[in-house]
Write an enzyme that holds these catalytic residues in place. Sequence first.
Site, PDB file in Angstrom:
ATOM      1  N   LEU A 115      -0.995  -3.227   8.306  1.00 30.60           N
ATOM      2  CA  LEU A 115      -0.741  -2.180   7.332  1.00 30.60           C
ATOM      3  C   LEU A 115      -1.768  -1.090   7.609  1.00 30.60           C
ATOM      4  O   LEU A 115      -2.951  -1.388   7.815  1.00 30.60           O
ATOM      5  CB  LEU A 115      -0.905  -2.696   5.900  1.00 30.60           C
ATOM      6  N   ASP A 116      -1.340   0.167   7.640  1.00 32.57           N
ATOM      7  CA  ASP A 116      -2.280   1.225   7.996  1.00 32.57           C
ATOM      8  C   ASP A 116      -3.266   1.499   6.862  1.00 32.57           C
ATOM      9  O   ASP A 116      -3.187   0.917   5.775  1.00 32.57           O
ATOM     10  CB  ASP A 116      -1.539   2.493   8.443  1.00 32.57           C
ATOM     11  N   LEU A 117      -4.186   2.376   7.123  1.00 33.73           N
ATOM     12  CA  LEU A 117      -5.297   2.651   6.203  1.00 33.73           C
ATOM     13  C   LEU A 117      -4.826   2.950   4.787  1.00 33.73           C
ATOM     14  O   LEU A 117      -5.390   2.439   3.809  1.00 33.73           O
ATOM     15  CB  LEU A 117      -6.119   3.837   6.740  1.00 33.73           C
ATOM     16  N   SER A 119      -1.868   2.266   3.411  1.00 36.41           N
ATOM     17  CA  SER A 119      -0.835   1.373   2.886  1.00 36.41           C
ATOM     18  C   SER A 119      -1.484   0.175   2.214  1.00 36.41           C
ATOM     19  O   SER A 119      -2.621  -0.183   2.503  1.00 36.41           O
ATOM     20  CB  SER A 119       0.101   0.917   4.002  1.00 36.41           C
ATOM     21  N   ARG A 200       3.854   3.366  11.586  1.00 37.34           N
ATOM     22  CA  ARG A 200       4.025   4.365  10.531  1.00 37.34           C
ATOM     23  C   ARG A 200       5.489   4.811  10.404  1.00 37.34           C
ATOM     24  O   ARG A 200       5.782   5.949  10.039  1.00 37.34           O
ATOM     25  CB  ARG A 200       3.106   5.565  10.775  1.00 37.34           C
TER      26      ARG A 200
END
Length: 258
Positions: A115-117, A119, A200
């Site tokens: 999960l990105d920063l 999220s 993303r």
Amino acid sequence: MTKDASPAPAAQHGDRIAKWLGRSGVASRRDAERMIEEGRVRLNGELVRHPATFVTDGDIVQVDDQVVAAPDRTRLWRYHKPDGLVTTHRDPDGRPTVFASLPEGMPRVISVGRLDLNSEGLLLLTNDGELARRLELPSNGWIRRYRVRVFGVVNEDRLADLAQGSVFEGVHYGPIEAALDSSRGDNAWLTVSLREGKNREIRKVMRGLNLHVSRLIRTSYGPFQLGTLEREELEEVTGKVLREQVPGLANPRRAARS
């Protein structure tokens, strides 16, 4: 002079070293193979150059000159990742990481996907790189479901069209199921589901619909649910559930007994 560790005969017992490192939670098998190529792995003091090298009971494996503990039983955790953490062990920009936030006493684990920063939501963690690889395979057909808050005017027909796949900025994206849950002014909540995703992907696809994602929460990954986990809360999946949801788990004697 120390010589390179060479591949063992095919009949030798044990695991190939990349697989062994994966089971130890050091990295996925692919990343372990890259570590070997970079000359970071030693077996009984000898530099390992071949992914086909075998590890047997009693062998000493080192990565970056640190001894790696032998694989433990396969374990899996559900973790509620908050936003503001990156899903990596070492961040070159010095940002806080998921793994540094875990409670003391946790074994070394790797994430199933990322999960990105910005999220948040469900992140699966495991001490077994082989299991992580298996759970990430598109052939599982597992649905990953998200709650997504967007800013902009939602066109429900265009949302429905995402189920046929889409192209944005020259990149083709697979089918996405997206439905409007609620809206108030220019803010809306969507439920978004996909079976495999590029980096993303949801944010980029929504931008193609002139929608800005202001919040993205993963609520499920296949059969595993975020449920009522609080932010930064961690809960281990029982061995019984793990065996039920991942049939034919390799080396089942290592799965937790519950």
